[in-house]
Design a protein around this motif. Structure first.
Motif, mmCIF file in Angstrom:
data_model
loop_
_atom_site.group_PDB
_atom_site.id
_atom_site.type_symbol
_atom_site.label_atom_id
_atom_site.label_comp_id
_atom_site.label_asym_id
_atom_site.label_seq_id
_atom_site.Cartn_x
_atom_site.Cartn_y
_atom_site.Cartn_z
ATOM 1 N N ALA A 40 0.852 -1.210 -0.111
ATOM 2 C CA ALA A 40 -0.066 0.130 -0.033
ATOM 3 C C ALA A 40 0.876 1.162 0.086
ATOM 4 O O ALA A 40 0.564 2.191 -0.776
ATOM 5 C CB ALA A 40 -0.807 -0.081 1.188
ATOM 6 N N GLN A 182 -2.957 -0.405 -2.747
ATOM 7 C CA GLN A 182 -3.591 -1.057 -1.576
ATOM 8 C C GLN A 182 -4.450 -2.177 -1.976
ATOM 9 O O GLN A 182 -5.408 -1.858 -2.939
ATOM 10 C CB GLN A 182 -4.454 0.013 -0.626
ATOM 11 C CG GLN A 182 -4.816 -0.694 0.680
ATOM 12 C CD GLN A 182 -5.683 0.413 1.344
ATOM 13 O OE1 GLN A 182 -6.146 1.403 0.898
ATOM 14 N NE2 GLN A 182 -6.257 -0.006 2.502
ATOM 15 N N GLY A 314 5.705 2.921 15.202
ATOM 16 C CA GLY A 314 4.934 2.148 14.477
ATOM 17 C C GLY A 314 4.065 1.187 15.053
ATOM 18 O O GLY A 314 4.022 1.063 16.377
HETATM 19 C C1 LIG Z 1 9.264 0.812 17.924
HETATM 20 C C2 LIG Z 1 9.528 -0.787 17.376
HETATM 21 C C3 LIG Z 1 10.647 -1.368 17.808
HETATM 22 C C4 LIG Z 1 10.748 -2.575 17.173
HETATM 23 N N1 LIG Z 1 11.844 -3.018 17.520
HETATM 24 C C5 LIG Z 1 12.064 -4.654 17.014
HETATM 25 C C6 LIG Z 1 13.357 -5.242 17.253
HETATM 26 O O1 LIG Z 1 14.297 -4.551 17.933
HETATM 27 N N2 LIG Z 1 13.628 -6.428 16.762
HETATM 28 C C7 LIG Z 1 12.343 -7.055 16.272
HETATM 29 O O2 LIG Z 1 12.592 -8.215 15.740
HETATM 30 N N3 LIG Z 1 11.150 -6.541 15.830
HETATM 31 C C8 LIG Z 1 11.095 -5.129 16.345
HETATM 32 N N4 LIG Z 1 9.915 -4.730 16.319
HETATM 33 C C9 LIG Z 1 8.923 -5.465 15.611
HETATM 34 C C10 LIG Z 1 8.896 -5.391 14.191
HETATM 35 O O3 LIG Z 1 8.958 -4.154 13.533
HETATM 36 C C11 LIG Z 1 7.615 -6.145 13.625
HETATM 37 O O4 LIG Z 1 7.169 -7.326 14.197
HETATM 38 C C12 LIG Z 1 7.666 -6.305 12.004
HETATM 39 O O5 LIG Z 1 8.184 -5.225 11.346
HETATM 40 C C13 LIG Z 1 6.552 -6.856 11.328
HETATM 41 O O6 LIG Z 1 6.691 -7.103 10.015
HETATM 42 P P1 LIG Z 1 5.694 -7.232 9.171
HETATM 43 O O7 LIG Z 1 6.054 -7.273 7.488
HETATM 44 O O8 LIG Z 1 4.666 -8.558 9.598
HETATM 45 O O9 LIG Z 1 4.680 -6.118 9.263
HETATM 46 P P2 LIG Z 1 4.833 -4.360 8.672
HETATM 47 O O10 LIG Z 1 6.303 -4.144 8.502
HETATM 48 O O11 LIG Z 1 4.024 -3.641 9.283
HETATM 49 O O12 LIG Z 1 4.487 -4.506 7.077
HETATM 50 C C14 LIG Z 1 3.186 -4.713 6.691
HETATM 51 C C15 LIG Z 1 2.970 -4.187 5.283
HETATM 52 O O13 LIG Z 1 1.801 -4.392 4.809
HETATM 53 C C16 LIG Z 1 1.141 -3.168 4.043
HETATM 54 N N5 LIG Z 1 -0.096 -3.364 4.147
HETATM 55 C C17 LIG Z 1 -0.942 -3.510 5.043
HETATM 56 N N6 LIG Z 1 -2.439 -3.777 4.433
HETATM 57 C C18 LIG Z 1 -2.179 -3.704 3.417
HETATM 58 C C19 LIG Z 1 -3.080 -3.817 2.137
HETATM 59 N N7 LIG Z 1 -4.465 -3.915 2.297
HETATM 60 N N8 LIG Z 1 -2.471 -3.459 0.894
HETATM 61 C C20 LIG Z 1 -1.280 -3.468 0.560
HETATM 62 N N9 LIG Z 1 -0.363 -3.307 1.635
HETATM 63 C C21 LIG Z 1 -0.837 -3.375 2.860
HETATM 64 C C22 LIG Z 1 1.835 -2.005 5.020
HETATM 65 O O14 LIG Z 1 1.601 -0.897 4.291
HETATM 66 C C23 LIG Z 1 3.090 -2.586 5.411
HETATM 67 O O15 LIG Z 1 4.125 -2.192 4.752
HETATM 68 C C24 LIG Z 1 9.493 -3.109 16.578
HETATM 69 C C25 LIG Z 1 8.510 -2.592 16.426
HETATM 70 C C26 LIG Z 1 8.245 -1.203 16.723
HETATM 71 C C27 LIG Z 1 7.034 -0.442 16.463
#
Ligand SMILES: Cc1cc2nc3c(=O)[nH]c(=O)nc-3n(C[C@H](O)[C@H](O)[C@H](O)COP(=O)(O)OP(=O)(O)OC[C@H]3O[C@@H](n4cnc5c(N)ncnc54)[C@H](O)[C@@H]3O)c2cc1C
Length: 396
Positions: A40, A182, A314
């Motif tokens: 998205a 999206q 985040g």
């Molecule tokens: C402050 C902070 C510190 C952290 N520190 C750590 C750490 O030190 N070590 C660690 O392992 N983890 C850490 N985390 C946790 C980690 O960031 C998350 O668990 C991880 O990034 C999740 O990855 P993801 O790909 O599942 O989600 P996301 O990175 O959120 O990716 C999901 C993506 O899907 C997209 N999306 C959603 N809905 C749609 C849709 N309908 N259509 C198209 N695209 C869509 C979004 O735009 C997003 O880019 C931290 C998190 C935070 C907030």
């Protein structure tokens, strides 16, 4: 002409360009599948771009069980993945498998830390008690810090989350990238699945992975599947200045992660239920309170002059039982989900991508896991059942 006819059909569509989706897209396209990644916003624009990048398998998971096993295997994967990605892209991923130091600032905390270290050693994991006098050299501090106890988790580490995500995508052969698109709904098609995009176009694929972080629930609810992915907002302060800190330090109220860029991340808040990603006064205050206590302990003669360079905020994708949600969506053949990684999505993102890629190709994910992470791991990394992570434990 709609997107489907322009782009043709895909073997696999991955929705979500965070570290989890990027990892799955990397594996699937390296296996020879025609893959489209739909995001998205921009790559790593969700939680993955806000993370500190700690690879804290031992830091974050103390109890033996499936999550510790997955975390240890996830940590191991970086040893082979990072050199491959760096060679393929020329990017530096800031991978520093140099250990994370947990510190206790009072006697009670030191006792807990001691017990944790003993428990981890009993599990065959490296957790070394460090006296305050030795901690100065472990952390590169000018004088012994004022702590009651410290444990060096020697095999934990850190990485640059955005660089990792970008490198996974850049190294995925023939990956079709659709950014700023999206997905608004997913529905069964004549063959496989159709992903409808905002603006009217749609993409068809034999199988679809939802790696949409906190956005996974709404897409599934359109299919009548209720899966709760509760967001937990996290804020960090980005500090800039002379930071003579050699390793990540995890204290009782705050942690400090020194980055290769010279920045120092001060994290992190945990705010369940919040859905905005704006830095807040309350969050900054909490971070400063915890941070000042940690700074005073680490630099009793006066902390280095640092200024606030910004925030990283985040929404961590949670799950009702604290475990990631990985695997086939029950009752919907060809549809998969990978989310719920909460605080450990950077650590667990690549290993989740490996598992999902195997599932989506109809192969045994446990075999893929073993091949990717090796057999020479401590017993605590033994994993022979992925049932604790399957969506069907939660989906209704
Ligand atoms: C402050 C902070 C510190 C952290 N520190 C750590 C750490 O030190 N070590 C660690 O392992 N983890 C850490 N985390 C946790 C980690 O960031 C998350 O668990 C991880 O990034 C999740 O990855 P993801 O790909 O599942 O989600 P996301 O990175 O959120 O990716 C999901 C993506 O899907 C997209 N999306 C959603 N809905 C749609 C849709 N309908 N259509 C198209 N695209 C869509 C979004 O735009 C997003 O880019 C931290 C998190 C935070 C907030």
């Amino acid at each position: 002409m709609n997107e489907t006819s322009r782009a043709g059909r895909f073997d696999a569509a991955v929705v979500g360009g965070g570290v989890v989706g990027a990892s799955a897209a990397y594996c699937l396209s390296r296996a020879g599948l025609r893959v489209v990644l739909i995001e998205a916003g921009a790559v790593a624009s969700g939680a993955s771009g806000a993370a500190a990048g700690m690879l804290g398998a031992q830091l974050e998971v103390e109890e033996p069980g499936p999550l510790l096993a997955l975390a240890l295997r996830g940590r191991r994967l970086f040893d082979t993945l990072v050199p491959a990605l760096e060679e393929a892209t020329g990017l530096s991923l800031g991978y520093r498998p140099e250990g994370i130091v947990r510190v206790a600032l009072d006697e009670e905390g030191a006792q807990v830390l001691h017990a944790t270290a003993k428990q981890q050693e009993a599990l065959g994991l490296r957790a070394r008690w460090v006296e305050a006098a030795d901690l100065a050299s472990v952390l590169g501090l000018p004088e012994p810090p004022r702590v009651e106890g410290a444990v060096l988790l020697e095999e934990d580490g850190q990485i640059e989350p955005e660089a990792l995500t970008a490198a996974l995508i850049a190294s995925a052969p023939h990956l079709r990238l659709m950014l700023g698109r999206q997905a608004v709904s997913i529905r069964p098609a004549a063959r496989g699945w159709s992903v409808d995009l905002a603006g009217g176009a749609s993409v068809e694929a034999d199988r679809v992975l939802l790696a949409t972080g906190c956005g996974s629930g709404p897409l599934l609810s359109g299919l009548g599947v209720r899966l709760s992915v509760p967001p937990v907002k996290g804020e960090m302060l980005v500090l800039q200045g002379p930071t003579p800190l050699r390793r990540t330090v995890f204290g009782p109220g705050a942690y400090l992660v020194p980055k290769a860029s010279g920045r120092l991340y001060l994290g992190a808040t945990m705010e369940p239920g919040a859905t905005d990603t704006a830095p807040s006064l309350a969050g900054s205050r909490m971070l400063l309170d915890g941070g000042v206590r940690l700074f005073d302990a680490l630099w009793p003669g006066g902390a280095p002059g640092l200024r606030i360079a910004g925030w990283r905020v985040g929404l961590r994708p949670g799950s009702p039982d604290g475990l990631p949600i990985l695997g086939p969506v029950p009752g919907h053949r060809g549809l998969f989900v990978a989310t719920g990684h909460l605080r450990n999505g950077i650590l667990l993102g690549p290993v989740s991508g490996w598992l999902l890629s195997a599932w989506m190709q109809g192969s045994d994910p446990l075999v893929a896991l073993e091949e990717a992470t090796g057999a020479d791991l401590p017993p605590a990394a033994h994993l022979d059942d992925l049932a604790p992570f399957l969506p069907d434990r939660l989906a209704r």
